[in-house]
Design a protein around this motif. Structure first.
Motif, mmCIF file in Angstrom:
data_model
loop_
_atom_site.group_PDB
_atom_site.id
_atom_site.type_symbol
_atom_site.label_atom_id
_atom_site.label_comp_id
_atom_site.label_asym_id
_atom_site.label_seq_id
_atom_site.Cartn_x
_atom_site.Cartn_y
_atom_site.Cartn_z
ATOM 1 N N GLN A 407 0.825 -1.207 0.000
ATOM 2 C CA GLN A 407 0.000 0.000 0.000
ATOM 3 C C GLN A 407 0.861 1.258 0.000
ATOM 4 O O GLN A 407 0.558 2.230 -0.717
ATOM 5 C CB GLN A 407 -0.933 -0.010 1.212
ATOM 6 N N ASN A 408 1.934 1.261 0.770
ATOM 7 C CA ASN A 408 2.845 2.408 0.779
ATOM 8 C C ASN A 408 3.500 2.604 -0.585
ATOM 9 O O ASN A 408 3.656 3.736 -1.063
ATOM 10 C CB ASN A 408 3.926 2.216 1.847
ATOM 11 N N LEU A 409 3.901 1.493 -1.217
ATOM 12 C CA LEU A 409 4.486 1.582 -2.547
ATOM 13 C C LEU A 409 3.485 2.161 -3.542
ATOM 14 O O LEU A 409 3.841 2.991 -4.391
ATOM 15 C CB LEU A 409 4.949 0.195 -3.000
ATOM 16 N N TYR A 410 2.224 1.737 -3.423
ATOM 17 C CA TYR A 410 1.181 2.242 -4.315
ATOM 18 C C TYR A 410 1.008 3.754 -4.165
ATOM 19 O O TYR A 410 0.902 4.486 -5.158
ATOM 20 C CB TYR A 410 -0.130 1.514 -4.013
ATOM 21 N N LYS A 411 0.990 4.240 -2.911
ATOM 22 C CA LYS A 411 0.824 5.678 -2.674
ATOM 23 C C LYS A 411 2.027 6.462 -3.194
ATOM 24 O O LYS A 411 1.874 7.490 -3.851
ATOM 25 C CB LYS A 411 0.634 5.929 -1.182
ATOM 26 N N LYS A 412 3.229 5.984 -2.917
ATOM 27 C CA LYS A 412 4.429 6.697 -3.364
ATOM 28 C C LYS A 412 4.544 6.697 -4.885
ATOM 29 O O LYS A 412 4.901 7.710 -5.500
ATOM 30 C CB LYS A 412 5.674 6.066 -2.745
ATOM 31 N N LEU A 413 4.238 5.556 -5.499
ATOM 32 C CA LEU A 413 4.301 5.489 -6.957
ATOM 33 C C LEU A 413 3.259 6.403 -7.582
ATOM 34 O O LEU A 413 3.518 7.072 -8.591
ATOM 35 C CB LEU A 413 4.096 4.041 -7.414
ATOM 36 N N GLY A 414 2.071 6.447 -6.976
ATOM 37 C CA GLY A 414 1.034 7.352 -7.471
ATOM 38 C C GLY A 414 1.451 8.810 -7.361
ATOM 39 O O GLY A 414 1.193 9.608 -8.269
ATOM 40 N N GLN A 415 2.109 9.158 -6.237
ATOM 41 C CA GLN A 415 2.573 10.530 -6.065
ATOM 42 C C GLN A 415 3.653 10.883 -7.092
ATOM 43 O O GLN A 415 3.655 11.985 -7.664
ATOM 44 C CB GLN A 415 3.122 10.702 -4.644
ATOM 45 N N ILE A 416 4.567 9.950 -7.353
ATOM 46 C CA ILE A 416 5.621 10.194 -8.341
ATOM 47 C C ILE A 416 5.029 10.395 -9.728
ATOM 48 O O ILE A 416 5.409 11.321 -10.463
ATOM 49 C CB ILE A 416 6.625 9.022 -8.339
ATOM 50 N N LEU A 417 4.083 9.551 -10.102
ATOM 51 C CA LEU A 417 3.462 9.690 -11.426
ATOM 52 C C LEU A 417 2.669 10.984 -11.534
ATOM 53 O O LEU A 417 2.667 11.643 -12.584
ATOM 54 C CB LEU A 417 2.550 8.482 -11.689
ATOM 55 N N GLN A 418 1.993 11.374 -10.427
ATOM 56 C CA GLN A 418 1.234 12.625 -10.447
ATOM 57 C C GLN A 418 2.153 13.830 -10.618
ATOM 58 O O GLN A 418 1.854 14.760 -11.377
ATOM 59 C CB GLN A 418 0.419 12.756 -9.155
ATOM 60 N N ASP A 419 3.299 13.806 -9.935
ATOM 61 C CA ASP A 419 4.257 14.906 -10.076
ATOM 62 C C ASP A 419 4.809 14.975 -11.500
ATOM 63 O O ASP A 419 5.014 16.067 -12.047
ATOM 64 C CB ASP A 419 5.407 14.740 -9.085
ATOM 65 N N ARG A 420 5.051 13.828 -12.105
ATOM 66 C CA ARG A 420 5.571 13.833 -13.478
ATOM 67 C C ARG A 420 4.547 14.379 -14.463
ATOM 68 O O ARG A 420 4.886 15.114 -15.403
ATOM 69 C CB ARG A 420 5.973 12.409 -13.882
ATOM 70 N N VAL A 421 3.270 14.007 -14.259
ATOM 71 C CA VAL A 421 2.212 14.505 -15.148
ATOM 72 C C VAL A 421 2.098 16.023 -15.015
ATOM 73 O O VAL A 421 1.957 16.752 -16.015
ATOM 74 C CB VAL A 421 0.876 13.814 -14.832
ATOM 75 N N LEU A 422 2.157 16.551 -13.769
ATOM 76 C CA LEU A 422 2.094 18.002 -13.556
ATOM 77 C C LEU A 422 3.289 18.701 -14.189
ATOM 78 O O LEU A 422 3.164 19.775 -14.780
ATOM 79 C CB LEU A 422 2.037 18.305 -12.057
#
Length: 427
Positions: A407-422
């Protein structure tokens, strides 16, 4: 002057004549003298021995098919049971009853080392699949996960305890026997657990990679027996007097053909081809992958005119099966030759008498041990992708991380992808 050629005192025997009963697995002296001349073609009792061998083979085949149907965990349990019987036969090979009476508990020490090695080898395999079997809120999972986390420490201190136990039990005038048994025990552990660890990995990669190599050894053994039974005239090797060139060549051809055919048959069952990622016993469904997807090849005109079909379906895995078949028929039998030489060195016919007509479990597993290691190496070298794929990374995540860590990996990976999209949108 006459020379005295004798004494007047009657000769008295210094020791009584001892008669020894020959064990069922003891090597007959007359067989050792015949070397290559004791062939099945000239054996008067060959039909009786063939009947006993065939009956026990049918019982083993029926039990094996049942275990195969039950699934991966039951096959693993079968491997463990066979291991225990093999270790028992090998432990007894150099054991002397007179010395053992003076060393109470020495047999227990052998089994202490054995089960310590079993915990070390299988604990690693268990740890990679327990995560996918139970969730992290189960008490059983928490208990076992702690044991797995400190598995190497536990195994190390169990071994050290056995080592200290061995040192403290050393007795004067028994040093040579005790150290010989100590070395023999460790050699058994290396031989038995090396091949069994590879066998278990093959099972969880897909029963196909366990069943096909094991079946090829069985086919080669049966074919060599029957070709030698009916046509054997030329001795093959002095270490194994009943082996003939006719049996070896006939078995090689039969095994290679069987490898190509059996791979096609086994490759159509997902129960055999799907890998097991957990320790459950449920039915498996998976993408068969390119190895088990049929490829259609047109038949030549001079062949197709005699057959009702114009093309033939071949699974790509069948070409790999040919390599396994060649190894099983040409190289794996040398494991049996090694075992034959080993038995001759200790003047025994078989390692045991657990299986009527076959000897002991070690007698049946000599070639299987060589084949299991080759099957693992071949699978890892030529079948498993060498580059990282999404599926491989996902399997590693699911097998190595707990639910909270995933679950932690999922949240961190989601945050990284969101930052890249922004970042991409702003640029």
């Amino acid at each position: 002057m006459q020379k005295d050629h004798g004494t007047n005192a009657p000769a008295t025997p210094t020791s009584g004549r001892v008669r020894h009963r020959r064990r069922s697995n003891e090597f007959p002296v007359e067989m050792g003298r015949t070397n290559g001349n004791h062939l099945l073609a000239y054996d008067e009792n060959k039909y009786r021995s063939m009947w006993v061998r065939a009956c026990s083979s049918l019982w083993m085949l029926a039990g094996f098919l049942l275990i195969l149907y039950l699934g991966h965990l039951y096959i693993w349990a079968m491997v463990v049971i066979i291991q225990i019987f093999m270790a028992r036969e090998l432990f007894n090979l150099l054991r002397k009853a007179h010395e053992d009476k003076r060393l109470p508990g020495f047999r227990i020490l052998n089994w202490h080392f054995y089960f310590t090695a079993m915990l070390f080898v299988y604990g690693r395999i268990l740890s990679h699949r327990l995560v996918n079997t139970v969730t992290s809120d189960k008490i059983f999972y928490r208990l076992v996960s702690r044991l797995i986390k400190y598995q190497m420490v536990i195994c190390y201190f169990l071994y050290i305890a056995g080592f200290m136990w061995f040192i403290l039990t050393l007795k004067k005038k028994m040093y040579k026997y005790q150290f010989g048994q100590f070395a023999w025990t460790h050699m058994i552990l290396i031989v038995v657990f090396t091949q069994s660890a590879f066998t278990v990995v093959n099972i969880f990669e897909g029963i196909f990679w366990f069943l096909l190599p094991a079946s090829l050894i069985a086919v080669n053994d049966v074919a060599a027996y029957f070709f030698g039974f009916f046509f054997g005239k030329t001795p093959l090797i002095k270490l194994s007097p009943k082996k003939t060139w006719e049996g070896f060549i006939g078995a090689s051809v039969a095994t290679t053909i069987s490898a190509f055919v059996l791979a096609n048959v086994f490759g159509h069952f997902q129960w055999l081809t799907c890998p097991r990622k957990d320790l459950s016993t449920g039915w498996l469904h998976c993408d068969p992958g390119p190895l088990f997807m049929p490829e259609y090849h047109p038949l030549p005109g001079w062949i197709s005119q005699w057959l009702p079909w114009k093309e033939i379906a071949i699974l790509p895995v069948q070409w790999h099966a040919l390599c396994l078949g060649l190894f099983a028929s040409i190289i794996a039998p040398f494991g049996g030759f090694f075992a034959s030489g080993f038995k001759r060195a200790f003047k025994i016919k078989d390692f045991g008498d657990s299986i009527p007509g076959h000897g002991g479990f070690t007698d049946r597993m000599d070639c299987q041990m060589v084949m299991a290691v080759f099957a693992y190496i071949y699978h890892q070298s030529f079948i498993v992708p060498q580059d990282y794929t999404v599926e491989m990374i996902m399997d590693e995540i699911l097998s190595s991380l707990t639910l909270e860590e995933q679950q932690n990996l999922y949240k961190k990976l989601g945050q990284i992808l969101q930052d890249r999209v922004l970042g991409l949108s702003q640029s």
